[in-house]
Design an enzyme around this catalytic site. Structure first.
Site, PDB file in Angstrom:
ATOM      1  N   PRO A 178       0.816  -1.219   0.000  1.00 21.51           N
ATOM      2  CA  PRO A 178       0.000   0.000   0.000  1.00 21.51           C
ATOM      3  C   PRO A 178       0.850   1.269   0.000  1.00 21.51           C
ATOM      4  O   PRO A 178       1.627   1.489   0.915  1.00 21.51           O
ATOM      5  CB  PRO A 178      -0.790  -0.114   1.307  1.00 21.51           C
ATOM      6  CG  PRO A 178       0.069  -0.964   2.194  1.00 21.51           C
ATOM      7  CD  PRO A 178       0.818  -1.896   1.303  1.00 21.51           C
ATOM      8  N   ASP A 227      -2.167   2.998   2.008  1.00 18.18           N
ATOM      9  CA  ASP A 227      -1.709   3.205   3.375  1.00 18.18           C
ATOM     10  C   ASP A 227      -2.235   4.550   3.848  1.00 18.18           C
ATOM     11  O   ASP A 227      -1.937   5.577   3.240  1.00 18.18           O
ATOM     12  CB  ASP A 227      -0.179   3.179   3.409  1.00 18.18           C
ATOM     13  CG  ASP A 227       0.346   3.218   4.830  1.00 18.18           C
ATOM     14  OD1 ASP A 227      -0.462   3.072   5.765  1.00 18.18           O
ATOM     15  OD2 ASP A 227       1.561   3.398   4.992  1.00 18.18           O
ATOM     16  N   TRP A 229       4.112   0.776   9.731  1.00 18.68           N
ATOM     17  CA  TRP A 229       4.723  -0.396   9.077  1.00 18.68           C
ATOM     18  C   TRP A 229       4.066  -1.689   9.526  1.00 18.68           C
ATOM     19  O   TRP A 229       4.079  -2.679   8.819  1.00 18.68           O
ATOM     20  CB  TRP A 229       6.226  -0.455   9.369  1.00 18.68           C
ATOM     21  CG  TRP A 229       6.979   0.550   8.577  1.00 18.68           C
ATOM     22  CD1 TRP A 229       7.698   1.600   9.049  1.00 18.68           C
ATOM     23  CD2 TRP A 229       7.076   0.611   7.154  1.00 18.68           C
ATOM     24  NE1 TRP A 229       8.230   2.320   8.021  1.00 18.68           N
ATOM     25  CE2 TRP A 229       7.862   1.730   6.847  1.00 18.68           C
ATOM     26  CE3 TRP A 229       6.549  -0.162   6.115  1.00 18.68           C
ATOM     27  CZ2 TRP A 229       8.169   2.095   5.537  1.00 18.68           C
ATOM     28  CZ3 TRP A 229       6.845   0.202   4.810  1.00 18.68           C
ATOM     29  CH2 TRP A 229       7.643   1.323   4.537  1.00 18.68           C
ATOM     30  N   GLN A 275      12.680  -0.591   0.868  1.00 20.12           N
ATOM     31  CA  GLN A 275      11.722  -1.366   1.647  1.00 20.12           C
ATOM     32  C   GLN A 275      12.346  -2.555   2.361  1.00 20.12           C
ATOM     33  O   GLN A 275      11.640  -3.313   3.018  1.00 20.12           O
ATOM     34  CB  GLN A 275      10.584  -1.868   0.746  1.00 20.12           C
ATOM     35  CG  GLN A 275       9.767  -0.770   0.128  1.00 20.12           C
ATOM     36  CD  GLN A 275       9.017   0.029   1.149  1.00 20.12           C
ATOM     37  OE1 GLN A 275       8.603  -0.481   2.182  1.00 20.12           O
ATOM     38  NE2 GLN A 275       8.859   1.323   0.904  1.00 20.12           N
ATOM     39  N   TRP A 322       8.682  -2.570   4.234  1.00 21.72           N
ATOM     40  CA  TRP A 322       7.639  -3.552   3.973  1.00 21.72           C
ATOM     41  C   TRP A 322       8.171  -4.974   3.899  1.00 21.72           C
ATOM     42  O   TRP A 322       7.565  -5.901   4.436  1.00 21.72           O
ATOM     43  CB  TRP A 322       6.914  -3.181   2.676  1.00 21.72           C
ATOM     44  CG  TRP A 322       5.607  -3.872   2.509  1.00 21.72           C
ATOM     45  CD1 TRP A 322       4.626  -4.002   3.445  1.00 21.72           C
ATOM     46  CD2 TRP A 322       5.131  -4.515   1.324  1.00 21.72           C
ATOM     47  NE1 TRP A 322       3.566  -4.690   2.920  1.00 21.72           N
ATOM     48  CE2 TRP A 322       3.838  -5.011   1.637  1.00 21.72           C
ATOM     49  CE3 TRP A 322       5.654  -4.704   0.042  1.00 21.72           C
ATOM     50  CZ2 TRP A 322       3.079  -5.692   0.679  1.00 21.72           C
ATOM     51  CZ3 TRP A 322       4.883  -5.372  -0.901  1.00 21.72           C
ATOM     52  CH2 TRP A 322       3.616  -5.869  -0.586  1.00 21.72           C
ATOM     53  N   LYS A 346      18.544  12.834  -7.322  1.00 24.17           N
ATOM     54  CA  LYS A 346      17.288  12.299  -6.843  1.00 24.17           C
ATOM     55  C   LYS A 346      16.168  13.268  -7.211  1.00 24.17           C
ATOM     56  O   LYS A 346      16.344  14.473  -7.157  1.00 24.17           O
ATOM     57  CB  LYS A 346      17.381  12.174  -5.329  1.00 24.17           C
ATOM     58  CG  LYS A 346      16.477  11.140  -4.727  1.00 24.17           C
ATOM     59  CD  LYS A 346      16.850  10.935  -3.278  1.00 24.17           C
ATOM     60  CE  LYS A 346      15.745  10.207  -2.541  1.00 24.17           C
ATOM     61  NZ  LYS A 346      16.131   9.913  -1.170  1.00 24.17           N
ATOM     62  N   LYS A 354      10.619  17.358  -4.958  1.00 25.01           N
ATOM     63  CA  LYS A 354       9.804  18.542  -5.218  1.00 25.01           C
ATOM     64  C   LYS A 354      10.640  19.820  -5.119  1.00 25.01           C
ATOM     65  O   LYS A 354      10.514  20.722  -5.925  1.00 25.01           O
ATOM     66  CB  LYS A 354       8.655  18.602  -4.208  1.00 25.01           C
ATOM     67  CG  LYS A 354       7.344  18.096  -4.792  1.00 25.01           C
ATOM     68  CD  LYS A 354       6.208  18.346  -3.810  1.00 25.01           C
ATOM     69  CE  LYS A 354       5.753  17.030  -3.202  1.00 25.01           C
ATOM     70  NZ  LYS A 354       4.807  17.175  -2.100  1.00 25.01           N
TER      71      LYS A 354
END
Length: 1031
Positions: A39, A78, A515, A553, A557, A590, A593
């Site tokens: 999610p 999520d 998590w 992750q 996750w 990277k 924004k």
RNA sequence: GGGCCUGUAGCUCAGUUGGUUAGAGCGCACGCCUGAUAAGCGUGAGGUCACAAGUUCGACUCUUGUCAGGCCCA
């Protein structure tokens, strides 16, 4: 060709025919291929990196659907956790927990709830736009009562197994905001700062004038000192300096010489021997503690890389905390949560820990007491609050833990069954992480999250873990209303009567680490076990075959999935996992924004089409750091998608002209070219399947790209004429049948990768002819293939053909003779057997030469030079190889010829056979020759009168064709030609009149004396004028 | 500070158990084709495989170290 436009037509078609859902419903009862959707949070916009994952997550489900599996495609979001709270805090202008309480927790979580789905539509749109079949209508979300109940159920399992406990955890803490920070937040705020570091003298209790030299960069923590630590294995020296005795690590001596001054080493022993030795605290106010303190601990975490090799321990560091706990030291916190020095700090009481002058005052105070050896400035990275820019302090806070370390071995065992892509993650990053497993702190002192279902009795301390809403109602003695919100602050209002003493039980105030929500997803997505049908669904959909997320992750996750599933089922909940890298921009930065280099996935799909974007993600291994550039998308278009489309449209153009239709009993494989492309098609199918089984999209994509190149630049190009012939002969029919079959199969093989363009082609190529076909290529079956069609011998021969052509072209190029000029002959050496007639004529036609000859005895064209075959001779000769290889390199042509004939000879005392040598051919003078590897091609470049005329005729055709094109004539339009030109040109045209008429579809060709309207042409020294008129 | 990964042509990337001349695409140069046309094709020039040492008959490949970059953790 407008691919983005085509995408929209396809999306409309999928929508109208409900294709996404039918890929599931039409596979009812089929074997399941299981994938989990991790999610994502939807309070931020999706970016191009998410699209890479979407593309990969979509690939195997489509593939396995075509292979006849049912693949559920449930989406999930999520909706809890810190990022959401941070957004809310920021937008509400709240700076601390205190602010949140003032604002009102109920209003605060209402705001959180409003932001969680802010960009859900943007996500849904982006996922749809990239062509991912994901069921975003029937999704799971972590904020629902169902999901929270699964949290509770899982926690209850852990509780019953004795795996939940309350303990302390050192958290980075911002005294100004009054909040502890997550690791992620902390990582954002590291700054390089220059601090004063102190070398402090801790006087031994029982030995006069003797001091441990400890080093610290945070003077204020000295106020809370409880112990010192040394490394048991390092050597520590006792120095005599004046009347003082100083103890420190021997390895640090050289670095500290200057500070210490003159010294003599009077003792030397391992740190372990100091364990338990007591010292006097630096200040009197530190004295009266309840528990034993102020002694030396030996632990291997202490290093001699900086400082003095003696570390002072205070409750403001993770290792410190571990040792303090392990040695039952008192928990001294003389700097409080506000960052202020407490009452037990004497004259420092009330000072702020980060106040620069505090360090200086402590330093002066120590110096005055003779407890300071020295100071130096040090630049190091220290965490600051990313919100208010204030120094963080590490603070021991209470937290709930899941005792994962108790089943670490089972997690390691479960990890063995997981296929990691790339493989090194398994025992590298992930395996190491598991090896160093510490208990998972699953609670957070926050507001917006799944509530921890643990109630504690205020009177007797009895605790209950509640496993479901129904159970909660039973404990309360009244059912919980269906619309009751389980979130804080409402849940906190529910108290329970204590079973033990009848007192009032109050919920532990924490919420769950989000998590944890992610980790229970295999159960939570179905609302297991409370939701109706959830047990069946879970059993049917566990464990998953495939998951895919970014590399970050491993501790997220991937870990939480494994921890929860190991705890509950003693195995991993996923079998295969692709870890993608993060995507950076063109210059390797990277995307963020703040940099303004974020690429909007929808915009990019609208510009190039979704297939081009997908292709780009599939063509390199997803775990290598990828720089995203639009140029590469253009490249993919030019190299793959446009040729693909052109191949299709070539076929359609001629099929229309000839009114061709697919029919039963296809007449396949008449021509060598047909057998070849069908063999390559079979190769493609095998390669794609093997690659997909190995979760290797890049190899599969590479094979498709290679095949498209072979199809368009060889099969179709070499077959073009077979489609133009105006007579409907057998060969033409075979060509149609073959190309049709190849295009249909290629299209299906490519469908999981390029779902849009393949859908269009499927509709027009298969379904238009046969309404019985499936409504979508994504409902159709994967091509069964036919291993019989594979002919590796022929593939090898075709490779030779293309090599011969390539070499000969290179020679022509060098000699500056264009292909339109026919040449009499080429000579080929070094292929194992002669080419078939058909292959030979391919070569002749492609190169425009009259004859191909083979020559076994190459000696006219070449002399030989020999090299040792190191792979063969190396193991046999070992150290003698160099000498022998040199002797072999010295062999002259005659000697090599002799060896070829006899098969064996002695060189430098070693018996060497023909096979031990690698022969190189060196062209003799006077030939137009080139060799590559074993293959050699010579070109005869003598052009006689006849060949020259032929050339002129071809140039003439070339110009006429250009005129046809300029006049925009249909490919079948017949014409008449008028020509005015020089004698040689006229002779050439006369000599090849029939050829010209056939090639240009001319009914007649007339020579005229004057042609003012004609187009001027110039070939070599010949000029003329041509006029073309349609009839 | 620790762990993992990466470093190959101007750029983006391949390179199978160590073994003959390290590959592809883009870009560049030259040429070709034009009955698939936001075209297409061919040929060519570009590389001390980050650096250094070691193991080996032989290292882009294995080992160690150094340098640079990335990710995760501190």
């Amino acid at each position: 060709m407008n691919f983005p436009e085509l995408d929209h037509l396809v999306m409309k078609l999928w929508e109208e025919r409900n294709i996404r859902n039918r890929t599931v419903s039409e596979r009812e009862g089929c074997p399941d291929y299981i994938t989990y959707d991790g999610p994502p949070g939807t309070n931020g916009k999706p970016h191009i990196g998410h699209m890479m994952q979407s593309a990969l997550k979509d690939l195997w489900p489509r593939y396995y659907t075509m292979k006849g599996c049912r693949v559920l495609r449930k989406a999930g979001w999520d909706t809890h956790g810190l990022p959401i709270e941070l957004t809310a805090e920021k937008e509400l202008g709240l700076k601390s927990k205190h602010d949140i309480l003032t604002y009102g927790v109920n209003k605060y979580i209402d705001y959180c709830r409003k932001t969680v789905f802010r960009y859900k539509d943007a996500w849904t749109q982006a996922i749809k736009r990239i062509g991912r079949f994901l069921d975003t209508d029937d999704f799971y979300a972590t904020l629902t009562r169902e999901y929270i109940q699964t949290d509770w159920w899982v926690l209850k399992q852990a509780w019953d197994k004795g795996l939940l406990y309350q303990g302390h955890k050192i958290m980075p803490f911002c005294a100004r905001c009054g909040t502890s920070l997550s690791a992620h937040e902390t990582a954002q705020g590291y700054q390089d700062v220059t601090d004063i570091s102190l070398y402090v003298k801790f006087p031994l209790k029982d030995t006069e004038n003797t001091y441990f030299i400890a080093w610290t960069t945070t003077a204020w923590t000295l106020l809370s000192n409880v112990a010192l630590a040394v490394n048991p294995k390092l050597s520590y020296v006792t120095l005599a300096v004046g009347s003082d005795r100083l103890i420190l690590a021997e390895d640090r001596l050289s670095a500290l010489k200057e500070m210490i001054g003159d010294y003599k080493i009077i003792d030397r022993k391992p740190g372990g021997e100091f364990a338990g030795v007591h010292y006097r605290p630096l200040w009197d106010f530190q004295d009266n503690l309840d528990q034993d303190a102020h002694f030396v601990i030996a632990d291997e975490y202490v290093t001699a890389e900086d400082g003095s090799g003696v570390v002072h321990l205070a409750l403001y560091g993770e290792d410190d905390f571990r040792l303090i706990q392990a040695n039952s030291l008192p928990l001294v916190r003389n700097v409080d949560r506000e960052g202020l020095c407490g009452p037990k700090t004497g004259k420092f009481s009330g000072r702020y820990f980060a106040d620069e002058n505090l360090d200086v005052d402590i330093l002066k105070d120590l110096a005055a007491g003779g407890l300071l050896l020295g100071k130096e400035k040090i630049t190091h990275s220290y965490p600051f609050c990313y919100r208010c820019d204030e120094r963080l302090l590490y603070y021991a806070t209470s937290s709930w833990f899941l005792r994962t370390s108790s089943f670490k071995d089972r997690m390691l065992a479960a990890n063995e069954d997981i296929n990691w892509y790339p493989a090194h993650i398994k025992h590298g990053r992930f395996g190491n992480w598991l090896e160093n497993n510490v208990d998972w702190a699953i609670s957070r002192s926050r507001y917006w999250g799944s509530p921890l279902p643990i109630w504690t009795c205020g009177q007797c301390g009895h605790q209950e873990c509640v496993g479901s809403v129904r159970e909660l109602g039973e404990l309360r003695g009244e059912p919980i209303a269906d619309d009751f919100d389980l979130h804080k602050p409402y849940i906190d209002e529910l108290t329970l009567p204590c079973k033990e003493c009848g007192g009032e039980m109050v919920r532990e105030p924490e919420v769950l680490d989000s998590w944890f929500n992610a980790g229970i997803m295999p159960w939570g997505q179905w609302g297991y076990p409370a939701a109706p049908g959830s047990r069946e669904l879970f059993e049917n959909q566990y464990p998953s075959d495939f998951i895919c997320e970014a590399i970050d992750q491993t501790r997220g996750w991937f870990y939480t999935l494994l921890a929860i599933s190991t705890m509950l089922t003693d195995r991993s909940s996923f079998r295969n996992v692709i870890c993608t890298s993060l995507i950076s921009d063109e210059s390797g930065r990277k995307m963020s924004k703040s940099r303004g280099n974020v690429i909007d996935p929808i915009m990019i799909c609208e510009k190039y089409g979704a297939d081009a974007v997908r292709l780009n993600f599939y063509s390199v291994n997803p775990w290598v750091a990828k720089r995203f550039s639009e140029d590469e998308l253009v490249e993919g278009l030019k190299q793959v998608l446009i040729p693909y489309w052109n191949a299709y449209s070539f076929f359609v153009t001629y099929a229309r002209v000839d009114n061709w239709k697919p029919h039963d009993g296809d007449a396949l494989a008449g021509h060598t070219l047909d057998r070849w492309i069908l063999s390559r098609l079979e190769w493609l199918r095998e390669t794609v399947e093997t690659s997909m089984n190995n979760y290797d999209a890049a190899s599969a994509t590479g094979a498709i790209v290679t095949f498209i190149d072979e199809l368009t630049n060889w099969y179709i190009r070499r077959s073009r004429r077979r489609f133009w012939k105006s007579e409907d002969d057998q060969d033409k029919a075979v060509a149609y049948d073959t190309l049709y079959r190849v295009l249909c199969d290629l299209n299906r093989l490519s469908a999981p990768f390029l779902p849009f363009v393949t859908e269009t082609v499927f509709q027009n190529l298969e379904r238009a002819y046969n309404p019985e076909r499936e409504d979508s290529v994504h409902l159709a079956a994967w091509p069964a293939g036919d291993p019989e069609l594979r002919d590796e011998h022929l593939e090898e021969a075709m490779r030779e053909v293309r090599d011969i052509v390539s070499i000969a072209r290179s020679l022509r190029n060098e000699g500056n003779i264009r292909v339109r000029q026919p040449l009499p002959e080429i000579i080929v050496c070094g292929i194992p057997e002669k080419l078939s007639d058909e292959l030979e004529s391919l070569v002749l036609d492609e190169l425009n030469v009259k004859r191909l000859q083979y020559r076994d005895d190459e000696s006219e064209l070449f002399s030989y030079r020999a090299k040792a075959d190191f792979k063969r001779l190396g193991p046999r000769l070992g150290g003698k190889l160099k000498e022998t290889a040199a002797a072999i390199a010295d062999l002259n042509d005659d000697a090599i010829q002799q060896l070829i004939q006899t098969g064996e000879m002695e060189i430098a005392g070693v018996k060497v056979s023909r096979d031990d040598l690698i022969l190189e051919r060196v062209p003799r003078e006077g030939y137009w020759v080139r060799s590559e590897a074993n293959l050699t091609v010579a070109v005869d470049n003598r052009i006689d009168e006849q060949l020259r005329r032929e050339w002129l005729a071809r140039e003439f055709v070339h110009h006429v064709q250009n005129l046809r094109k300029e006049a925009d004539l249909e490919v079948t339009q017949r014409i008449v030609i008028e020509f005015n030109g020089g004698e040689e040109m006229r002779d050439a045209v006369t000599a090849h009149l029939e050829y010209i008429k056939v090639e240009t579809l001319a009914n007649s060709l007339e020579f005229v004396t004057d042609l003012p309207a004609g187009k001027s042409i110039k070939v070599a020294d010949q000029t003329g004028k041509i006029l073309v008129n349609s009839v």
